[in-house]
Structure formats: C-alpha cells, structure tokens
Write a protein that holds these residues in place. Structure first.
Motif, PDB file in Angstrom:
ATOM      1  N   LEU A 233     -13.916 -17.185  49.025  1.00 27.33           N
ATOM      2  CA  LEU A 233     -14.483 -18.582  48.630  1.00 27.33           C
ATOM      3  C   LEU A 233     -13.685 -19.534  49.354  1.00 27.33           C
ATOM      4  O   LEU A 233     -12.253 -19.428  49.125  1.00 27.33           O
ATOM      5  CB  LEU A 233     -14.901 -18.456  47.200  1.00 27.33           C
ATOM      6  N   LYS A 234     -14.089 -20.700  49.893  1.00 30.07           N
ATOM      7  CA  LYS A 234     -13.218 -21.830  50.334  1.00 30.07           C
ATOM      8  C   LYS A 234     -12.953 -22.559  49.193  1.00 30.07           C
ATOM      9  O   LYS A 234     -14.158 -23.327  48.783  1.00 30.07           O
ATOM     10  CB  LYS A 234     -14.113 -22.503  51.603  1.00 30.07           C
TER      11      LYS A 234
ATOM     12  N   ASP B  71      -9.094 -24.135  51.529  1.00 29.76           N
ATOM     13  CA  ASP B  71      -8.107 -22.856  52.012  1.00 29.76           C
ATOM     14  C   ASP B  71      -9.193 -21.856  51.444  1.00 29.76           C
ATOM     15  O   ASP B  71      -9.910 -21.737  50.529  1.00 29.76           O
ATOM     16  CB  ASP B  71      -6.892 -23.046  51.010  1.00 29.76           C
ATOM     17  N   TRP B  72      -9.159 -20.443  52.207  1.00 25.39           N
ATOM     18  CA  TRP B  72     -10.047 -19.416  51.954  1.00 25.39           C
ATOM     19  C   TRP B  72      -9.196 -19.000  50.737  1.00 25.39           C
ATOM     20  O   TRP B  72      -7.815 -18.140  51.148  1.00 25.39           O
ATOM     21  CB  TRP B  72      -9.845 -18.695  53.045  1.00 25.39           C
ATOM     22  N   LYS B  73      -9.668 -18.211  49.959  1.00 27.00           N
ATOM     23  CA  LYS B  73      -9.319 -17.642  48.524  1.00 27.00           C
ATOM     24  C   LYS B  73      -9.975 -16.238  48.558  1.00 27.00           C
ATOM     25  O   LYS B  73     -11.328 -16.284  48.657  1.00 27.00           O
ATOM     26  CB  LYS B  73      -9.285 -18.217  47.229  1.00 27.00           C
ATOM     27  N   ILE B  74      -9.429 -15.188  48.071  1.00 28.43           N
ATOM     28  CA  ILE B  74     -10.093 -14.048  47.889  1.00 28.43           C
ATOM     29  C   ILE B  74     -10.599 -13.997  46.353  1.00 28.43           C
ATOM     30  O   ILE B  74      -9.878 -14.279  45.433  1.00 28.43           O
ATOM     31  CB  ILE B  74      -8.658 -12.911  47.764  1.00 28.43           C
ATOM     32  N   CYS B  75     -11.879 -13.460  46.210  1.00 26.33           N
ATOM     33  CA  CYS B  75     -12.585 -13.358  45.021  1.00 26.33           C
ATOM     34  C   CYS B  75     -12.883 -12.019  44.483  1.00 26.33           C
ATOM     35  O   CYS B  75     -12.836 -11.271  45.383  1.00 26.33           O
ATOM     36  CB  CYS B  75     -13.617 -14.478  44.923  1.00 26.33           C
ATOM     37  N   GLY B  76     -13.479 -11.839  43.200  1.00 31.73           N
ATOM     38  CA  GLY B  76     -13.993 -10.685  42.805  1.00 31.73           C
ATOM     39  C   GLY B  76     -12.981  -9.787  42.425  1.00 31.73           C
ATOM     40  O   GLY B  76     -11.843  -9.913  42.049  1.00 31.73           O
ATOM     41  N   ARG B  77     -13.254  -8.624  42.712  1.00 34.42           N
ATOM     42  CA  ARG B  77     -12.445  -7.410  42.729  1.00 34.42           C
ATOM     43  C   ARG B  77     -11.418  -7.354  44.081  1.00 34.42           C
ATOM     44  O   ARG B  77     -11.960  -6.883  44.794  1.00 34.42           O
ATOM     45  CB  ARG B  77     -13.030  -5.998  42.389  1.00 34.42           C
TER      46      ARG B  77
END
Length: 154
Positions: free
Chosen positions: A141-142, A146-152
């Motif tokens: 997700l932006k 910045d791009w970030k890691i989401c979920g599991r």
C-alpha cells in the motif's frame, strides 16, 4: 525527296515511374510507422517502469532486510494496519519461526490505483535455508508517498 507524312508519327511515351513512386511512398510510410512504434514502445516501457519501480524497490528492500535478519528495518516497512496487528516483538518472533530466506527473485509486480488508493503486489520466489523455494506475494500500500508491506508480510 524526304519521307514526309501529313500525319505525325506518335512518339513512344516516356516510361512510367509509377512503381518507383509507389515503393518510395510505401517505404516512407513503413519508416514512419516503425519509428512511431519504437518511440511509443519506449515511452510505454518508461511509464510502466516508473509506476512499478518504486514498489519493486520497496519489496526487494523488505526481503533483503529479512535475509539479513534485520527485523527492525523490515518492521518499519510495514503499513500502519499491519503494524497495528503485529507488535515489533511479535513480528520478530514470527520471522524467527519461519525458514530463513537465503535468496529471492522477483517474478512480477502489479500496481493499481482504485478510488484514490494505490496498491501493489510484488510476487517473488523465495529460496529458503531448507533448500525449498516458494512463491510469495507481498501485498503493498502506498502510504504518505512510500510503499509499505501489508497483510501477512512473511
């Protein structure tokens, strides 16, 4: 006495250059089309690279942090929702219980923008210390540019 005829003898018409003109026109059209396709392809590639490059870079950095055992740096790359779901210690404990990543290869990146929300999925082949490889999709997700890691995450 000269051969004189009251009728003019028709001269042979000059050879027609129709084929040469047609070939020149067709050649010019082909050059323009191929040039247009080349320029269009370049700008399309450049646009796709600009859209997917930052997401790919963020996903690669996240996996490199996991490979090096730097869970603090990897945790900072998680989106706000995922950080809410996992404390820093719980994330580090979860990573420690997983097989260690020894190498990775990106197999695809997809970026989408829907209703003002920009998301991406980076798909990678992770090589584990067990000798096995697995496909893993990293939803992203932006946030604040910045791009970030989401979920599991892993």
């Amino acid at each position: 006495m000269a051969n004189y005829s009251p009728y003019a003898v028709p001269q042979a018409p000059p050879p027609k250059k129709t084929w040469r003109v047609v070939l020149i026109v067709v050649g010019a059209v082909l050059v323009l089309c191929c040039g247009g396709l080349g320029v269009g392809g370049y700008f399309l590639f450049k646009g796709v690279k600009e859209a997917t490059g930052p997401a790919l870079d963020a996903a690669n950095q996240f996996v490199v942090n996991l490979e090096h055992g730097d869970t603090d740096a990897a945790y900072e790359q998680l989106c706000a929702g995922t950080r809410t779901a996992y404390t820093k210690d719980a994330f580090a404990d979860g990573v420690a219980k997983q097989p260690k990543i020894t190498a990775h290869k990106t197999t695809g990146v997809n970026v989408a923008s829907i209703n003002g929300r920009t998301t991406a999925t980076a798909t990678m082949t992770l090589t584990l210390d067990s000798g096995f490889s697995e496909q893993h999709a990293f939803p992203m997700l932006k946030e604040s540019g910045d791009w970030k890691i989401c979920g599991r995450p892993y």
